[in-house]
Motif scaffolding. Structure first.
Motif, short mmCIF file in Angstrom:
data_model
loop_
_atom_site.label_atom_id
_atom_site.label_comp_id
_atom_site.label_asym_id
_atom_site.label_seq_id
_atom_site.Cartn_x
_atom_site.Cartn_y
_atom_site.Cartn_z
N GLU A 62 73.62 -17.80 2.61
CA GLU A 62 72.39 -17.20 2.18
C GLU A 62 71.22 -17.35 3.44
O GLU A 62 70.40 -16.41 3.68
N GLU A 63 71.26 -18.51 3.79
CA GLU A 63 70.25 -18.80 4.93
C GLU A 63 70.20 -17.95 6.00
O GLU A 63 69.25 -17.49 6.66
N VAL A 64 71.58 -17.88 6.55
CA VAL A 64 71.79 -17.24 7.71
C VAL A 64 71.72 -15.54 7.70
O VAL A 64 71.18 -14.91 8.35
N ASN A 65 72.17 -15.04 6.52
CA ASN A 65 71.96 -13.73 6.19
C ASN A 65 70.54 -13.44 5.76
O ASN A 65 70.20 -12.31 6.30
N ALA A 66 69.62 -14.54 5.42
CA ALA A 66 68.39 -13.99 5.14
C ALA A 66 67.69 -14.08 6.36
O ALA A 66 66.62 -12.92 6.60
N ALA A 67 67.98 -15.11 7.34
CA ALA A 67 67.62 -14.70 8.92
C ALA A 67 67.72 -13.67 9.46
O ALA A 67 66.91 -13.01 10.08
N TYR A 68 68.87 -12.90 9.14
CA TYR A 68 69.31 -11.81 10.00
C TYR A 68 68.36 -10.59 9.18
O TYR A 68 68.15 -9.57 10.12
N ASP A 69 68.32 -10.56 8.18
CA ASP A 69 67.72 -9.55 7.39
C ASP A 69 66.15 -9.39 7.62
O ASP A 69 65.44 -8.25 7.58
N ARG A 70 65.60 -10.54 8.26
CA ARG A 70 64.22 -10.35 8.99
C ARG A 70 64.15 -9.89 10.32
O ARG A 70 63.02 -10.13 10.74
N MET A 71 65.31 -9.51 10.72
CA MET A 71 65.30 -8.91 12.20
C MET A 71 65.34 -7.71 12.17
O MET A 71 66.14 -6.97 11.17
N SER A 72 64.69 -6.89 13.02
CA SER A 72 65.00 -5.48 13.43
C SER A 72 65.22 -5.16 14.83
O SER A 72 64.74 -5.95 15.76
N PHE A 73 65.66 -4.25 15.20
CA PHE A 73 66.36 -4.02 16.63
C PHE A 73 65.59 -2.49 17.22
O PHE A 73 65.86 -1.35 16.43
N TYR A 74 65.15 -2.74 18.16
CA TYR A 74 64.40 -1.32 18.81
C TYR A 74 64.71 -1.04 20.34
O TYR A 74 64.65 -2.14 21.16
N SER A 75 65.03 0.05 20.67
CA SER A 75 65.19 0.22 22.26
C SER A 75 63.88 1.11 22.65
O SER A 75 63.80 1.61 23.61
N ASP A 76 62.93 0.87 21.86
CA ASP A 76 61.64 1.63 21.99
C ASP A 76 60.56 0.57 21.91
O ASP A 76 60.41 -0.08 21.06
N LEU A 77 60.14 0.13 23.08
CA LEU A 77 59.11 -1.03 23.33
C LEU A 77 57.98 -0.95 22.36
O LEU A 77 57.45 -1.51 21.86
N ALA A 78 57.32 0.51 22.39
CA ALA A 78 56.14 0.62 21.54
C ALA A 78 56.30 0.26 20.08
O ALA A 78 55.37 -0.51 19.33
N LYS A 79 57.44 0.79 19.66
CA LYS A 79 57.87 0.44 18.16
C LYS A 79 57.95 -1.05 18.01
O LYS A 79 57.57 -1.73 17.03
N ALA A 80 58.74 -1.58 19.08
CA ALA A 80 59.08 -3.08 18.82
C ALA A 80 57.90 -3.77 18.91
O ALA A 80 57.94 -5.01 18.19
N VAL A 81 56.85 -3.63 19.55
CA VAL A 81 55.61 -4.74 19.47
C VAL A 81 54.26 -4.05 18.76
O VAL A 81 53.37 -4.65 18.59
N SER A 82 54.48 -2.75 17.92
CA SER A 82 53.60 -2.36 17.34
C SER A 82 52.64 -3.24 16.33
O SER A 82 51.67 -3.16 16.00
N GLU A 83 53.47 -4.30 15.60
CA GLU A 83 52.85 -5.26 14.77
C GLU A 83 52.89 -6.57 15.38
O GLU A 83 52.30 -7.58 14.76
N ALA A 84 53.23 -6.97 16.72
CA ALA A 84 53.36 -8.12 17.15
C ALA A 84 52.29 -9.24 17.20
O ALA A 84 51.32 -8.63 17.85
N ASP A 85 52.32 -10.32 16.59
CA ASP A 85 51.40 -11.38 17.03
C ASP A 85 51.68 -11.92 18.35
O ASP A 85 50.56 -12.53 18.94
#
Length: 299
Positions: A62-85
């Motif tokens: 459950e823990e490793v699956n929950a970790a994976y669910d918190r991840m998203s993948f982008y080949s568009d840099l603008a989208k990837a960093v749009s919310e980044a702290d």
């Protein structure tokens, strides 16, 4: 430290580990790479990491699956960093590639985003100007297999804001790392300042035909009590990385022994697909390398 959204740029061996470790500790993580093919390989790496976390850290499914669910993948840099702290860069150790990347990142990332380089050989001050926000830029360097070898070297450059430095130290602790502050720039930080001379010396013994891989490792392991010798460490680091560093030194210095070593690594290992633990074979064969044999350290 109010970081919630972390972007990891570069999804190679270490980039994938940084991303998963961060997600495992509850942060939202976006992974960026240059194309979908690279991202598919990252997903395969992360699937394997789930197993390692269960095995090594006794994490639940459950823990490793929950970790994976918190991840998203982008080949568009603008989208990837749009919310980044915080954006952690783990792209190839090539000055021009990193410089171009930081110029682009500086233009499209939100003003709040802190930038950190995971470079192990280059200094943050080399790229500070290219970022367009030198005060919000520093180095955050991890060791391979970061869930076990949980060092995080946090290194400022002369222009880094101390508040940013302190925040990134807190972030490192929040993802399960032992934060190691470096107050001055040092090529190789602490870890590689100690490790690289060892690996260089071992490779020179090999290329000069003084002794073979197993004998060199055995000597180091018996004499110091270390769990791995230098060539076992190189298998974990990856022989491609080792080759890139040696090749760059050979080009820069014209040293004939370095050239010979670079050729040896390329023809005998890389060209034969022996890239280290990642491919199941390097200087040793995995999953049961000879240095793990109980009799290895005996006569």
């Amino acid at each position: 430290m109010n970081y919630k959204n972390i972007t990891v740029a570069g999804s190679g061996v270490l980039g994938s580990q940084i991303a998963f470790q961060t997600a495992f500790h509850g942060f939202n993580v976006t992974v960026y790479d240059i194309n979908d093919e690279a991202l598919e390989k990252a997903k395969e790496r992360i699937e394997k990491l789930k197993g390692r976390y269960q095995e090594d850290l006794k994490a639940t499914e459950e823990e490793v699956n929950a970790a994976y669910d918190r991840m998203s993948f982008y080949s568009d840099l603008a989208k990837a960093v749009s919310e980044a702290d915080l954006a952690i860069e783990a792209i190839p150790e090539v000055v021009q590639i990193k410089t171009d990347f930081y110029k682009k990142l500086g233009e499209i990332a939100p003003e709040k985003t802190i930038f950190a380089t995971n470079s192990s050989t280059l200094l943050p001050s080399q790229f500070a100007e290219a970022t367009g926000r030198p005060e919000k830029f520093l180095a955050l360097h991890f060791a391979n297999e970061i869930w076990l070898n949980n060092t995080a070297e946090v290194m400022k450059h002369p222009g880094t804001d101390m508040k940013v430095f302190d925040e990134v130290i807190e972030f490192a602790k929040a993802i399960g790392m032992v934060a190691l502050p470096l107050h001055k720039e040092q090529p190789g930080y602490i870890l590689n300042s100690l490790l690289v001379p060892l690996l260089d010396a071992a490779e020179m013994l090999l290329v000069r035909e003084v002794a073979d891989v197993e004998t060199i490792d055995k000597t180091w392991m018996i004499a110091t009590g270390a769990p791995k010798g230098p060539f076992a460490i190189l298998d974990v680091v990856g022989i491609t990385t080792a080759y890139n560093i040696v090749h760059a030194k050979a080009e820069a210095t014209g040293n004939e022994e370095m050239k010979k070593l670079a050729k040896l690594l390329k023809t005998e290992y890389i060209d034969k697909g022996k890239l280290g633990t990642a491919t199941g074979e390097g200087f040793y064969t995995y999953p049961n390398p000879s240095y793990m044999d109980p009799d290895f350290l005996k006569n």
